[in-house]
Design a protein around this motif. Structure first.
Motif, PDB file in Angstrom:
ATOM      1  N   LEU A 112       0.821  -1.211   0.000  1.00  0.00           N
ATOM      2  CA  LEU A 112       0.000   0.000   0.000  1.00  0.00           C
ATOM      3  C   LEU A 112       0.857   1.264   0.000  1.00  0.00           C
ATOM      4  N   LYS A 113       0.333   2.299  -0.638  1.00  0.00           N
ATOM      5  CA  LYS A 113       0.940   3.618  -0.534  1.00  0.00           C
ATOM      6  C   LYS A 113       0.758   4.133   0.892  1.00  0.00           C
ATOM      7  N   ARG A 114       1.562   5.087   1.256  1.00  0.00           N
ATOM      8  CA  ARG A 114       1.344   5.759   2.532  1.00  0.00           C
ATOM      9  C   ARG A 114      -0.008   6.479   2.456  1.00  0.00           C
ATOM     10  N   GLY A 115      -0.852   6.240   3.435  1.00  0.00           N
ATOM     11  CA  GLY A 115      -2.206   6.796   3.400  1.00  0.00           C
ATOM     12  C   GLY A 115      -3.209   5.864   2.743  1.00  0.00           C
ATOM     13  N   GLY A 116      -2.726   4.710   2.239  1.00  0.00           N
ATOM     14  CA  GLY A 116      -3.618   3.741   1.618  1.00  0.00           C
ATOM     15  C   GLY A 116      -4.435   2.986   2.649  1.00  0.00           C
ATOM     16  N   PHE A 117      -5.567   2.421   2.210  1.00  0.00           N
ATOM     17  CA  PHE A 117      -6.497   1.777   3.124  1.00  0.00           C
ATOM     18  C   PHE A 117      -6.562   0.263   2.929  1.00  0.00           C
ATOM     19  N   TYR A 118      -6.765  -0.422   4.043  1.00  0.00           N
ATOM     20  CA  TYR A 118      -6.945  -1.867   4.097  1.00  0.00           C
ATOM     21  C   TYR A 118      -8.297  -2.075   4.764  1.00  0.00           C
ATOM     22  N   VAL A 119      -9.291  -2.511   4.003  1.00  0.00           N
ATOM     23  CA  VAL A 119     -10.659  -2.627   4.510  1.00  0.00           C
ATOM     24  C   VAL A 119     -11.023  -4.102   4.639  1.00  0.00           C
ATOM     25  N   ILE A 120     -11.425  -4.488   5.847  1.00  0.00           N
ATOM     26  CA  ILE A 120     -11.758  -5.879   6.138  1.00  0.00           C
ATOM     27  C   ILE A 120     -13.164  -5.953   6.733  1.00  0.00           C
ATOM     28  N   ALA A 121     -13.988  -6.843   6.189  1.00  0.00           N
ATOM     29  CA  ALA A 121     -15.307  -7.118   6.750  1.00  0.00           C
ATOM     30  C   ALA A 121     -15.377  -8.600   7.081  1.00  0.00           C
ATOM     31  N   ASP A 122     -16.060  -8.936   8.185  1.00  0.00           N
ATOM     32  CA  ASP A 122     -16.188 -10.353   8.536  1.00  0.00           C
ATOM     33  C   ASP A 122     -17.335 -10.570   9.522  1.00  0.00           C
ATOM     34  N   HIS A 123     -17.614 -11.862   9.747  1.00  0.00           N
ATOM     35  CA  HIS A 123     -18.665 -12.274  10.664  1.00  0.00           C
ATOM     36  C   HIS A 123     -18.113 -12.246  12.083  1.00  0.00           C
ATOM     37  N   SER A 124     -18.837 -11.606  12.976  1.00  0.00           N
ATOM     38  CA  SER A 124     -18.344 -11.351  14.323  1.00  0.00           C
ATOM     39  C   SER A 124     -18.450 -12.570  15.229  1.00  0.00           C
ATOM     40  N   GLY A 125     -17.338 -12.873  15.918  1.00  0.00           N
ATOM     41  CA  GLY A 125     -17.305 -13.950  16.905  1.00  0.00           C
ATOM     42  C   GLY A 125     -17.394 -13.395  18.311  1.00  0.00           C
ATOM     43  N   ARG A 126     -17.653 -14.266  19.260  1.00  0.00           N
ATOM     44  CA  ARG A 126     -17.777 -13.853  20.655  1.00  0.00           C
ATOM     45  C   ARG A 126     -16.416 -13.517  21.265  1.00  0.00           C
ATOM     46  N   PRO A 127     -16.400 -12.669  22.290  1.00  0.00           N
ATOM     47  CA  PRO A 127     -15.134 -12.320  22.943  1.00  0.00           C
ATOM     48  C   PRO A 127     -14.410 -13.565  23.437  1.00  0.00           C
TER      49      PRO A 127
END
Length: 295
Positions: A216-231
């Protein structure tokens, strides 16, 4: 001596002004993020497939693209692209002045993929009665379509329809080293609803996150979506409930040098007990979306 020192300081100031001026011009030339109206028009494109439209019911692509802050002309990489649902949306939004790559890991044709302990359930059983979530039109039984083939078909369909989209290029590389060296300086990397799978697949996620950081460039974004697990569950339920603990994922990604930039709550469901693959009673799975930035 004073004259020479003054000339030296003047030269430094002039050089700094040139650099700042170049940065200012670059900032002015960088297009702003697409508006909600522009994104809504993209999602409503009549040539999009019926399967993708069904997927929209649970994936909420308009909110996702707004959250990402998608801009025309950028370079993007979609990790674990699979059938290319997200890859195509990125291509449509980025437009022909940018480029989109869809990554998938190499497959050994002599060996069947290692299946999870349980197949992934319906993430939103209320979105479309009896319809399981998909990322592309279902392939023929017994002949799963390789991701590069699916991406090539999507790219060809976009061109045939005359859609002004970014070209889609398939990249077949291991998760631990997903980016060819010649493809550095990305503006955006996405990983949609598959980080948890890296657990039961035995992927070195630390190596993958470091590779993304470097790409990634400086200032670039890494976007992650996922199914939430319990603590406290970490990634231990990856192959059974197809979930990952949000705090666990965030810690792993930040260990690579990323900083959390924003949290998206548009896929949240506080009523999901997060103890089953498909929520019971039927309801949307609690899902998180995190946007990290490379400082």
């Amino acid at each position: 001596m004073k004259t020479r020192r003054k000339a030296f300081l003047t030269a430094i100031a002039a050089s700094a002004a040139l650099v700042l001026g170049a940065d200012a011009v670059s900032a002015q030339q960088s297009p702003p993020p697409l508006t909600k109206e522009q994104i809504a028009e993209i999602v409503a494109s009549p040539d999009r497939s019926a399967a993708d439209r069904t997927n929209d019911l649970r994936r909420k692509p308009e909110q996702m693209l707004v959250f990402i802050g998608i801009r025309p002309g950028i370079n993007a990489l979609d990790l674990s692209a699979a059938g290319g649902y997200t890859t195509e949306l990125l291509a449509r939004a980025i437009g022909p002045s940018g480029v989109v790559y869809g990554q998938s890991r190499p497959r050994d044709p002599s060996r069947a993929p290692t299946p999870p302990a349980a197949p992934e359930g319906n993430s939103n059983p209320t979105a479309a009665s009896g319809t399981a979530p998909t990322t592309a039109p279902a392939p023929p039984a017994g002949a799963p379509r390789p991701s590069p083939v699916a991406l090539e078909e999507r790219d060809s369909a976009l061109r045939s329809a005359g859609v002004k989209a970014a070209p889609i290029t398939a990249v077949v590389r291991p998760f631990e080293d997903p980016v060819p060296p010649e493809l550095a300086d990305f503006d955006l990397v996405t990983l949609m609803f598959n980080y948890h799978d890296l657990g039961h697949l035995g992927v070195d996620r630390a190596a993958m996150n470091r590779a993304v950081f470097q790409a990634l460039k400086r200032g670039g974004f890494y976007v992650i979506a996922d199914h939430s697990g319990r603590p406290g569950t970490g990634i231990s339920e990856a192959g059974t409930l197809h979930r990952v603990e949000e705090a666990f994922l965030r810690k792993e990604v930040e260990a690579a040098g990323f900083k959390l930039a924003a949290e998206g709550n548009f896929l949240r469901n506080a009523n999901d007990p997060r103890d089953k693959n498909t929520p019971d009673p039927p309801q949307p799975k609690d899902e998180f979306v995190l946007k990290f930035v490379k400082p």
